[in-house]
Design an enzyme around this catalytic site. Structure first.
Site, PDB file in Angstrom:
ATOM      1  CE  LYS A   1       7.492  -1.193  -3.023  1.00  0.00           C
ATOM      2  NZ  LYS A   1       7.799  -1.733  -1.964  1.00  0.00           N
TER       3      LYS A   1
ATOM      4  N   PRO B   1      -5.860   6.057   5.804  1.00  0.00           N
ATOM      5  CG  PRO B   1      -5.750   5.881   3.624  1.00  0.00           C
ATOM      6  CD  PRO B   1      -5.065   6.537   4.752  1.00  0.00           C
ATOM      7  CG  PHE B   2      -6.652   1.351   3.698  1.00  0.00           C
ATOM      8  CD1 PHE B   2      -7.878   0.623   3.163  1.00  0.00           C
ATOM      9  CD2 PHE B   2      -6.030   2.177   2.900  1.00  0.00           C
ATOM     10  CE1 PHE B   2      -8.225   0.964   2.038  1.00  0.00           C
ATOM     11  CE2 PHE B   2      -6.676   2.413   1.656  1.00  0.00           C
ATOM     12  CZ  PHE B   2      -7.828   1.801   1.197  1.00  0.00           C
ATOM     13  CB  SER B   3      -6.351   3.152  10.761  1.00  0.00           C
ATOM     14  OG  SER B   3      -5.311   4.230  10.285  1.00  0.00           O
TER      15      SER B   3
ATOM     16  CD  GLU C   1       0.491  -1.008  -0.601  1.00  0.00           C
ATOM     17  OE1 GLU C   1       0.380  -1.546  -1.484  1.00  0.00           O
ATOM     18  OE2 GLU C   1       1.393  -0.701   0.344  1.00  0.00           O
TER      19      GLU C   1
END
Length: 396
Positions: free
Chosen positions: A214, A180-182, A198
């Site tokens: 984590k 989702p954070f590419s 993340e």
């Protein structure tokens, strides 16, 4: 930036493309955040850029003498000449000096050639498994002495004569591991090919969310019962939960420095999220910024992020400098954007390749959280698991 269709509560867009630099800043740590503050104040516009791990010299007075082969500046931001936003199957175009309809016509006329498959490239470890285990055992001795509670320890895999087409490799990476954070990010001759799951933080008005990861377990997508068991074991693992809660406490402490008293809350603790290669424990912490504070104050209070350092942060940064072999550079840093209406969203740069096209230097760093309960050999295996998608994208 592409979220690959993840239905996440705090996403604003499915895809963002920012190209060209109408105005830009590039600063070493020292007075970089002050320069960013002035840039944001002067330019009420969309601003994109990155925070390198070396910015810790400014936020934590933590300096590094380790080699830095990729060479991204500690802080870079720019106003794009072209901005394309995709949301709910609609494309929005903004540009300086050109009509958006003209930009769209040019895009449609552009000939896109089928790229040749990427050559197979072997990444070799900068330290052997034996050396890694030896260093983890030394870190556990520091934990036993009370120097720290947890440390995110990273190692590098590299190729020193690599010639790649960064866009081809990125497309392979996100095909193998859509997250989702590419981000595909280029600054001069340096590239970041990032498939991160993340978020560092999101800021809307005065409300801020941080979502540290984590805790890791493998996926078994071809065996649903094993996959479900792996997720359940992650959710109930005392070791993984203890790692996560330590970082949650660290993030709460960081946010409390800039948030209103009593506003910092844990919205979700130990959420099990499934990504293509791994299951992860994700927690969500939120707060409300004090009056008069903004994104730069938030960065100053929280960077580098707790999930990529450990606790206590200051001592852990000293141990990172002592036991790691290279500077992290943009790895463990962040890429993100700020909007004219007060939204800021930044990822955590993990599950990434960094490439210096002039030096032909290709680097992948991976790490894991070391606690007293850590088994060094299993931590090494976790690093290999996190690097698996990157190796696959490189054809190895």
């Amino acid at each position: 930036m592409d979220n690959h269709g993840y239905q996440e509560a705090h996403h604003s867009f499915d895809c963002l493309i920012a190209a060209g630099a109408w105005k830009k800043i590039a600063e070493p740590a020292g007075h970089a955040l002050e320069t960013l503050q002035q840039f944001l104040h002067a330019e009420k516009d969309w601003i994109f850029g990155h925070l390198g791990f070396g910015l810790k010299a400014e936020t934590m007075n933590s300096f590094s003498r380790l080699p830095n082969q990729i060479g991204f500046p500690d802080l870079c931001f720019f106003i794009p000449e072209y901005l394309l936003l995709v949301k709910e199957n609609k494309l929005f175009i903004s540009s300086y000096g050109l009509d958006p309809d003209h930009v769209w016509e040019q895009i449609k006329k552009e000939l896109v050639h089928e790229p040749r498959p990427a050559d197979s490239i072997q990444l070799r470890p900068a330290m052997s498994a034996e050396e890694y285990i030896k260093r983890v055992d030394k870190l556990k001795a520091h934990i036993h002495r009370g120097d720290c509670y947890e440390i995110n320890f990273c190692q590098e895999f590299k190729s020193e004569n690599a010639v790649i087409d960064p866009l081809v490799v990125f497309k392979e990476l996100v095909k193998v591991s859509p997250n989702p954070f590419s981000v595909f990010y280029k600054w001069e001759h340096r590239y970041l090919l990032c498939a991160s799951p993340e978020r560092f933080f999101r800021l809307e008005g005065n409300k801020v969310w941080s979502q540290p990861i984590k805790g890791t377990s493998p996926r078994y997508t071809d065996n649903p019962s094993m996959d479900q068991r792996s997720a359940k074991e992650l959710a109930t693992s005392e070791k993984e939960r203890s790692e996560n809660v330590m970082i949650v406490d660290l993030v709460r402490n960081d946010l409390s420095r800039v948030c209103r008293s009593g506003s910092v809350t844990v919205e979700e603790l130990f959420g099990v999220y499934s990504f293509p290669q791994v299951h992860q424990l994700v927690s969500t912490i939120s707060g409300e910024l004090k009056d008069g504070l903004g994104v730069v104050d938030l960065i100053r209070a929280c960077f580098p992020m707790g999930s990529m350092t450990g606790a206590p942060k200051k001592r852990v940064l000293e141990l990172i400098e002592q036991y790691e072999l290279v500077q992290r550079g943009l790895y463990s840093g962040s890429v993100g954007y700020c909007t004219p209406d007060g939204i800021a969203d930044f990822n955590v740069v993990i599950r990434s390749l960094l490439y210096n096209a002039e030096e032909h230097y290709l680097s992948c760093q991976v790490g894991s959280g070391i606690t007293w309960y850590a088994d060094a050999a299993k931590e090494y295996d976790e690093c290999l698991l996190k690097a698996a998608a990157i190796r696959k994208a490189l054809g190895t």
